[in-house]
Design a protein around this motif. Structure first.
Motif, PDB file in Angstrom:
ATOM      1  N   PRO A  48       0.989  -1.388   0.208  1.00  0.00           N
ATOM      2  CA  PRO A  48       0.286  -0.240  -0.049  1.00  0.00           C
ATOM      3  C   PRO A  48       0.644   0.984  -0.142  1.00  0.00           C
ATOM      4  CG  PRO A  48      -0.883  -1.675   1.514  1.00  0.00           C
ATOM      5  CD  PRO A  48       0.637  -2.525   1.062  1.00  0.00           C
ATOM      6  N   GLU A  49       2.133   1.407   0.468  1.00  0.00           N
ATOM      7  CA  GLU A  49       3.044   2.594  -0.003  1.00  0.00           C
ATOM      8  C   GLU A  49       2.804   2.671  -0.828  1.00  0.00           C
ATOM      9  OE1 GLU A  49       4.217   4.660   2.799  1.00  0.00           O
ATOM     10  OE2 GLU A  49       3.452   3.835   4.696  1.00  0.00           O
ATOM     11  N   ASN A  50       2.930   1.552  -2.211  1.00  0.00           N
ATOM     12  CA  ASN A  50       3.571   1.764  -3.376  1.00  0.00           C
ATOM     13  C   ASN A  50       2.621   1.979  -4.031  1.00  0.00           C
ATOM     14  OD1 ASN A  50       6.615   1.570  -2.710  1.00  0.00           O
ATOM     15  ND2 ASN A  50       6.371  -0.593  -2.743  1.00  0.00           N
ATOM     16  N   TRP A  51       1.526   2.287  -3.867  1.00  0.00           N
ATOM     17  CA  TRP A  51       0.381   2.778  -4.818  1.00  0.00           C
ATOM     18  C   TRP A  51      -1.002   3.755  -3.890  1.00  0.00           C
ATOM     19  CZ3 TRP A  51      -2.403  -1.923  -7.460  1.00  0.00           C
ATOM     20  CH2 TRP A  51      -3.980  -1.281  -8.008  1.00  0.00           C
ATOM     21  N   GLY A  52      -0.718   5.027  -4.561  1.00  0.00           N
ATOM     22  CA  GLY A  52      -1.066   6.172  -4.936  1.00  0.00           C
ATOM     23  C   GLY A  52      -2.896   6.140  -5.430  1.00  0.00           C
ATOM     24  N   ILE A  53      -3.429   6.680  -4.283  1.00  0.00           N
ATOM     25  CA  ILE A  53      -4.093   7.292  -5.059  1.00  0.00           C
ATOM     26  C   ILE A  53      -4.672   8.898  -4.327  1.00  0.00           C
ATOM     27  CG2 ILE A  53      -7.700   7.116  -5.155  1.00  0.00           C
ATOM     28  CD1 ILE A  53      -6.656   4.509  -3.474  1.00  0.00           C
ATOM     29  N   ARG A  54      -5.559   9.342  -5.817  1.00  0.00           N
ATOM     30  CA  ARG A  54      -5.712  11.086  -4.557  1.00  0.00           C
ATOM     31  C   ARG A  54      -4.753  12.005  -4.383  1.00  0.00           C
ATOM     32  NH1 ARG A  54     -10.541   8.345  -2.077  1.00  0.00           N
ATOM     33  NH2 ARG A  54      -9.906   9.461   0.019  1.00  0.00           N
ATOM     34  N   GLY A  55      -3.358  11.170  -4.811  1.00  0.00           N
ATOM     35  CA  GLY A  55      -1.839  12.256  -4.237  1.00  0.00           C
ATOM     36  C   GLY A  55      -1.922  11.533  -3.359  1.00  0.00           C
ATOM     37  N   GLU A  56      -1.685  10.004  -2.674  1.00  0.00           N
ATOM     38  CA  GLU A  56      -1.773   9.829  -1.555  1.00  0.00           C
ATOM     39  C   GLU A  56      -1.798   8.291  -1.636  1.00  0.00           C
ATOM     40  OE1 GLU A  56      -2.398  12.094   2.582  1.00  0.00           O
ATOM     41  OE2 GLU A  56      -4.294  12.684   1.507  1.00  0.00           O
ATOM     42  N   SER A  57      -0.030   7.869  -0.483  1.00  0.00           N
ATOM     43  CA  SER A  57      -0.408   6.932  -0.701  1.00  0.00           C
ATOM     44  C   SER A  57      -1.627   5.487  -0.243  1.00  0.00           C
ATOM     45  CB  SER A  57       0.753   6.043   0.040  1.00  0.00           C
ATOM     46  OG  SER A  57       0.221   5.729   1.802  1.00  0.00           O
ATOM     47  N   VAL A  58      -1.955   4.595  -0.610  1.00  0.00           N
ATOM     48  CA  VAL A  58      -2.591   3.607  -0.112  1.00  0.00           C
ATOM     49  C   VAL A  58      -3.062   3.605   1.658  1.00  0.00           C
ATOM     50  CG1 VAL A  58      -4.214   1.651   0.126  1.00  0.00           C
ATOM     51  CG2 VAL A  58      -4.157   3.127  -1.896  1.00  0.00           C
ATOM     52  N   ALA A  59      -1.646   3.415   1.508  1.00  0.00           N
ATOM     53  CA  ALA A  59      -1.389   3.333   3.364  1.00  0.00           C
ATOM     54  C   ALA A  59      -1.766   4.085   4.035  1.00  0.00           C
ATOM     55  CB  ALA A  59      -0.137   3.054   3.352  1.00  0.00           C
ATOM     56  N   ARG A  60      -0.764   5.744   3.823  1.00  0.00           N
ATOM     57  CA  ARG A  60      -1.972   7.008   4.630  1.00  0.00           C
ATOM     58  C   ARG A  60      -2.887   6.910   4.782  1.00  0.00           C
ATOM     59  NH1 ARG A  60       1.366  11.702   3.079  1.00  0.00           N
ATOM     60  NH2 ARG A  60       3.281  11.326   4.854  1.00  0.00           N
ATOM     61  N   LEU A  61      -4.122   6.634   3.186  1.00  0.00           N
ATOM     62  CA  LEU A  61      -5.672   6.964   3.103  1.00  0.00           C
ATOM     63  C   LEU A  61      -6.060   5.901   4.323  1.00  0.00           C
ATOM     64  CD1 LEU A  61      -5.647   7.408  -0.220  1.00  0.00           C
ATOM     65  CD2 LEU A  61      -6.452   9.332   1.392  1.00  0.00           C
ATOM     66  N   ARG A  62      -5.120   4.500   4.361  1.00  0.00           N
ATOM     67  CA  ARG A  62      -6.078   3.962   5.149  1.00  0.00           C
ATOM     68  C   ARG A  62      -5.815   4.428   6.903  1.00  0.00           C
ATOM     69  NH1 ARG A  62      -3.852  -1.731   2.053  1.00  0.00           N
ATOM     70  NH2 ARG A  62      -5.372  -1.708   0.470  1.00  0.00           N
ATOM     71  N   GLN A  63      -5.083   5.208   7.083  1.00  0.00           N
ATOM     72  CA  GLN A  63      -4.456   5.238   8.052  1.00  0.00           C
ATOM     73  C   GLN A  63      -5.818   6.131   8.662  1.00  0.00           C
ATOM     74  OE1 GLN A  63      -0.336   6.254   8.496  1.00  0.00           O
ATOM     75  NE2 GLN A  63       0.585   4.297   8.617  1.00  0.00           N
ATOM     76  N   ARG A  64      -5.817   7.097   7.882  1.00  0.00           N
ATOM     77  CA  ARG A  64      -6.790   7.874   8.540  1.00  0.00           C
ATOM     78  C   ARG A  64      -8.722   7.960   7.853  1.00  0.00           C
ATOM     79  NH1 ARG A  64      -3.430  11.774   5.043  1.00  0.00           N
ATOM     80  NH2 ARG A  64      -5.756  11.731   3.797  1.00  0.00           N
ATOM     81  N   LYS A  65      -8.589   5.893   7.462  1.00  0.00           N
ATOM     82  CA  LYS A  65     -10.050   5.400   7.660  1.00  0.00           C
ATOM     83  C   LYS A  65     -10.629   6.277   6.124  1.00  0.00           C
ATOM     84  CE  LYS A  65     -10.310   3.568  11.913  1.00  0.00           C
ATOM     85  NZ  LYS A  65      -9.119   2.314  11.462  1.00  0.00           N
TER      86      LYS A  65
END
Length: 72
Positions: A48-65
């Motif tokens: 997920p650190e290597n996949w981005g959506i809306r300018g952010e990594s999926v890992a970061r977006l998941r952390q923020r739910k």
């Protein structure tokens, strides 16, 4: 000889992967009359650190739910 490449973020179970492989193969048989013996399905798991959506990594977006970003 169809070749289907499915890219997913990590966290998909073996059972889910098998269901995807069977389902994609069945779809190609039903819709395009392809031979299942020559139908190739490859699943690539991407961190997920290597996949981005809306300018952010999926890992970061998941952390923020974030809505629309599924995962474990």
């Amino acid at each position: 000889m169809p070749f289907v490449n499915i890219k997913l973020t990590t966290g998909v179970s073996t059972e889910q992967k098998q269901e995807l492989i069977a389902g994609v193969t069945d779809l190609l048989v039903r819709v395009l009359n392809k031979n299942p013996a020559s139908t190739h399905v490859v699943i690539e798991e991407i961190d997920p650190e290597n996949w981005g959506i809306r300018g952010e990594s999926v890992a970061r977006l998941r952390q923020r739910k974030e809505p629309g970003v599924s995962g474990s």
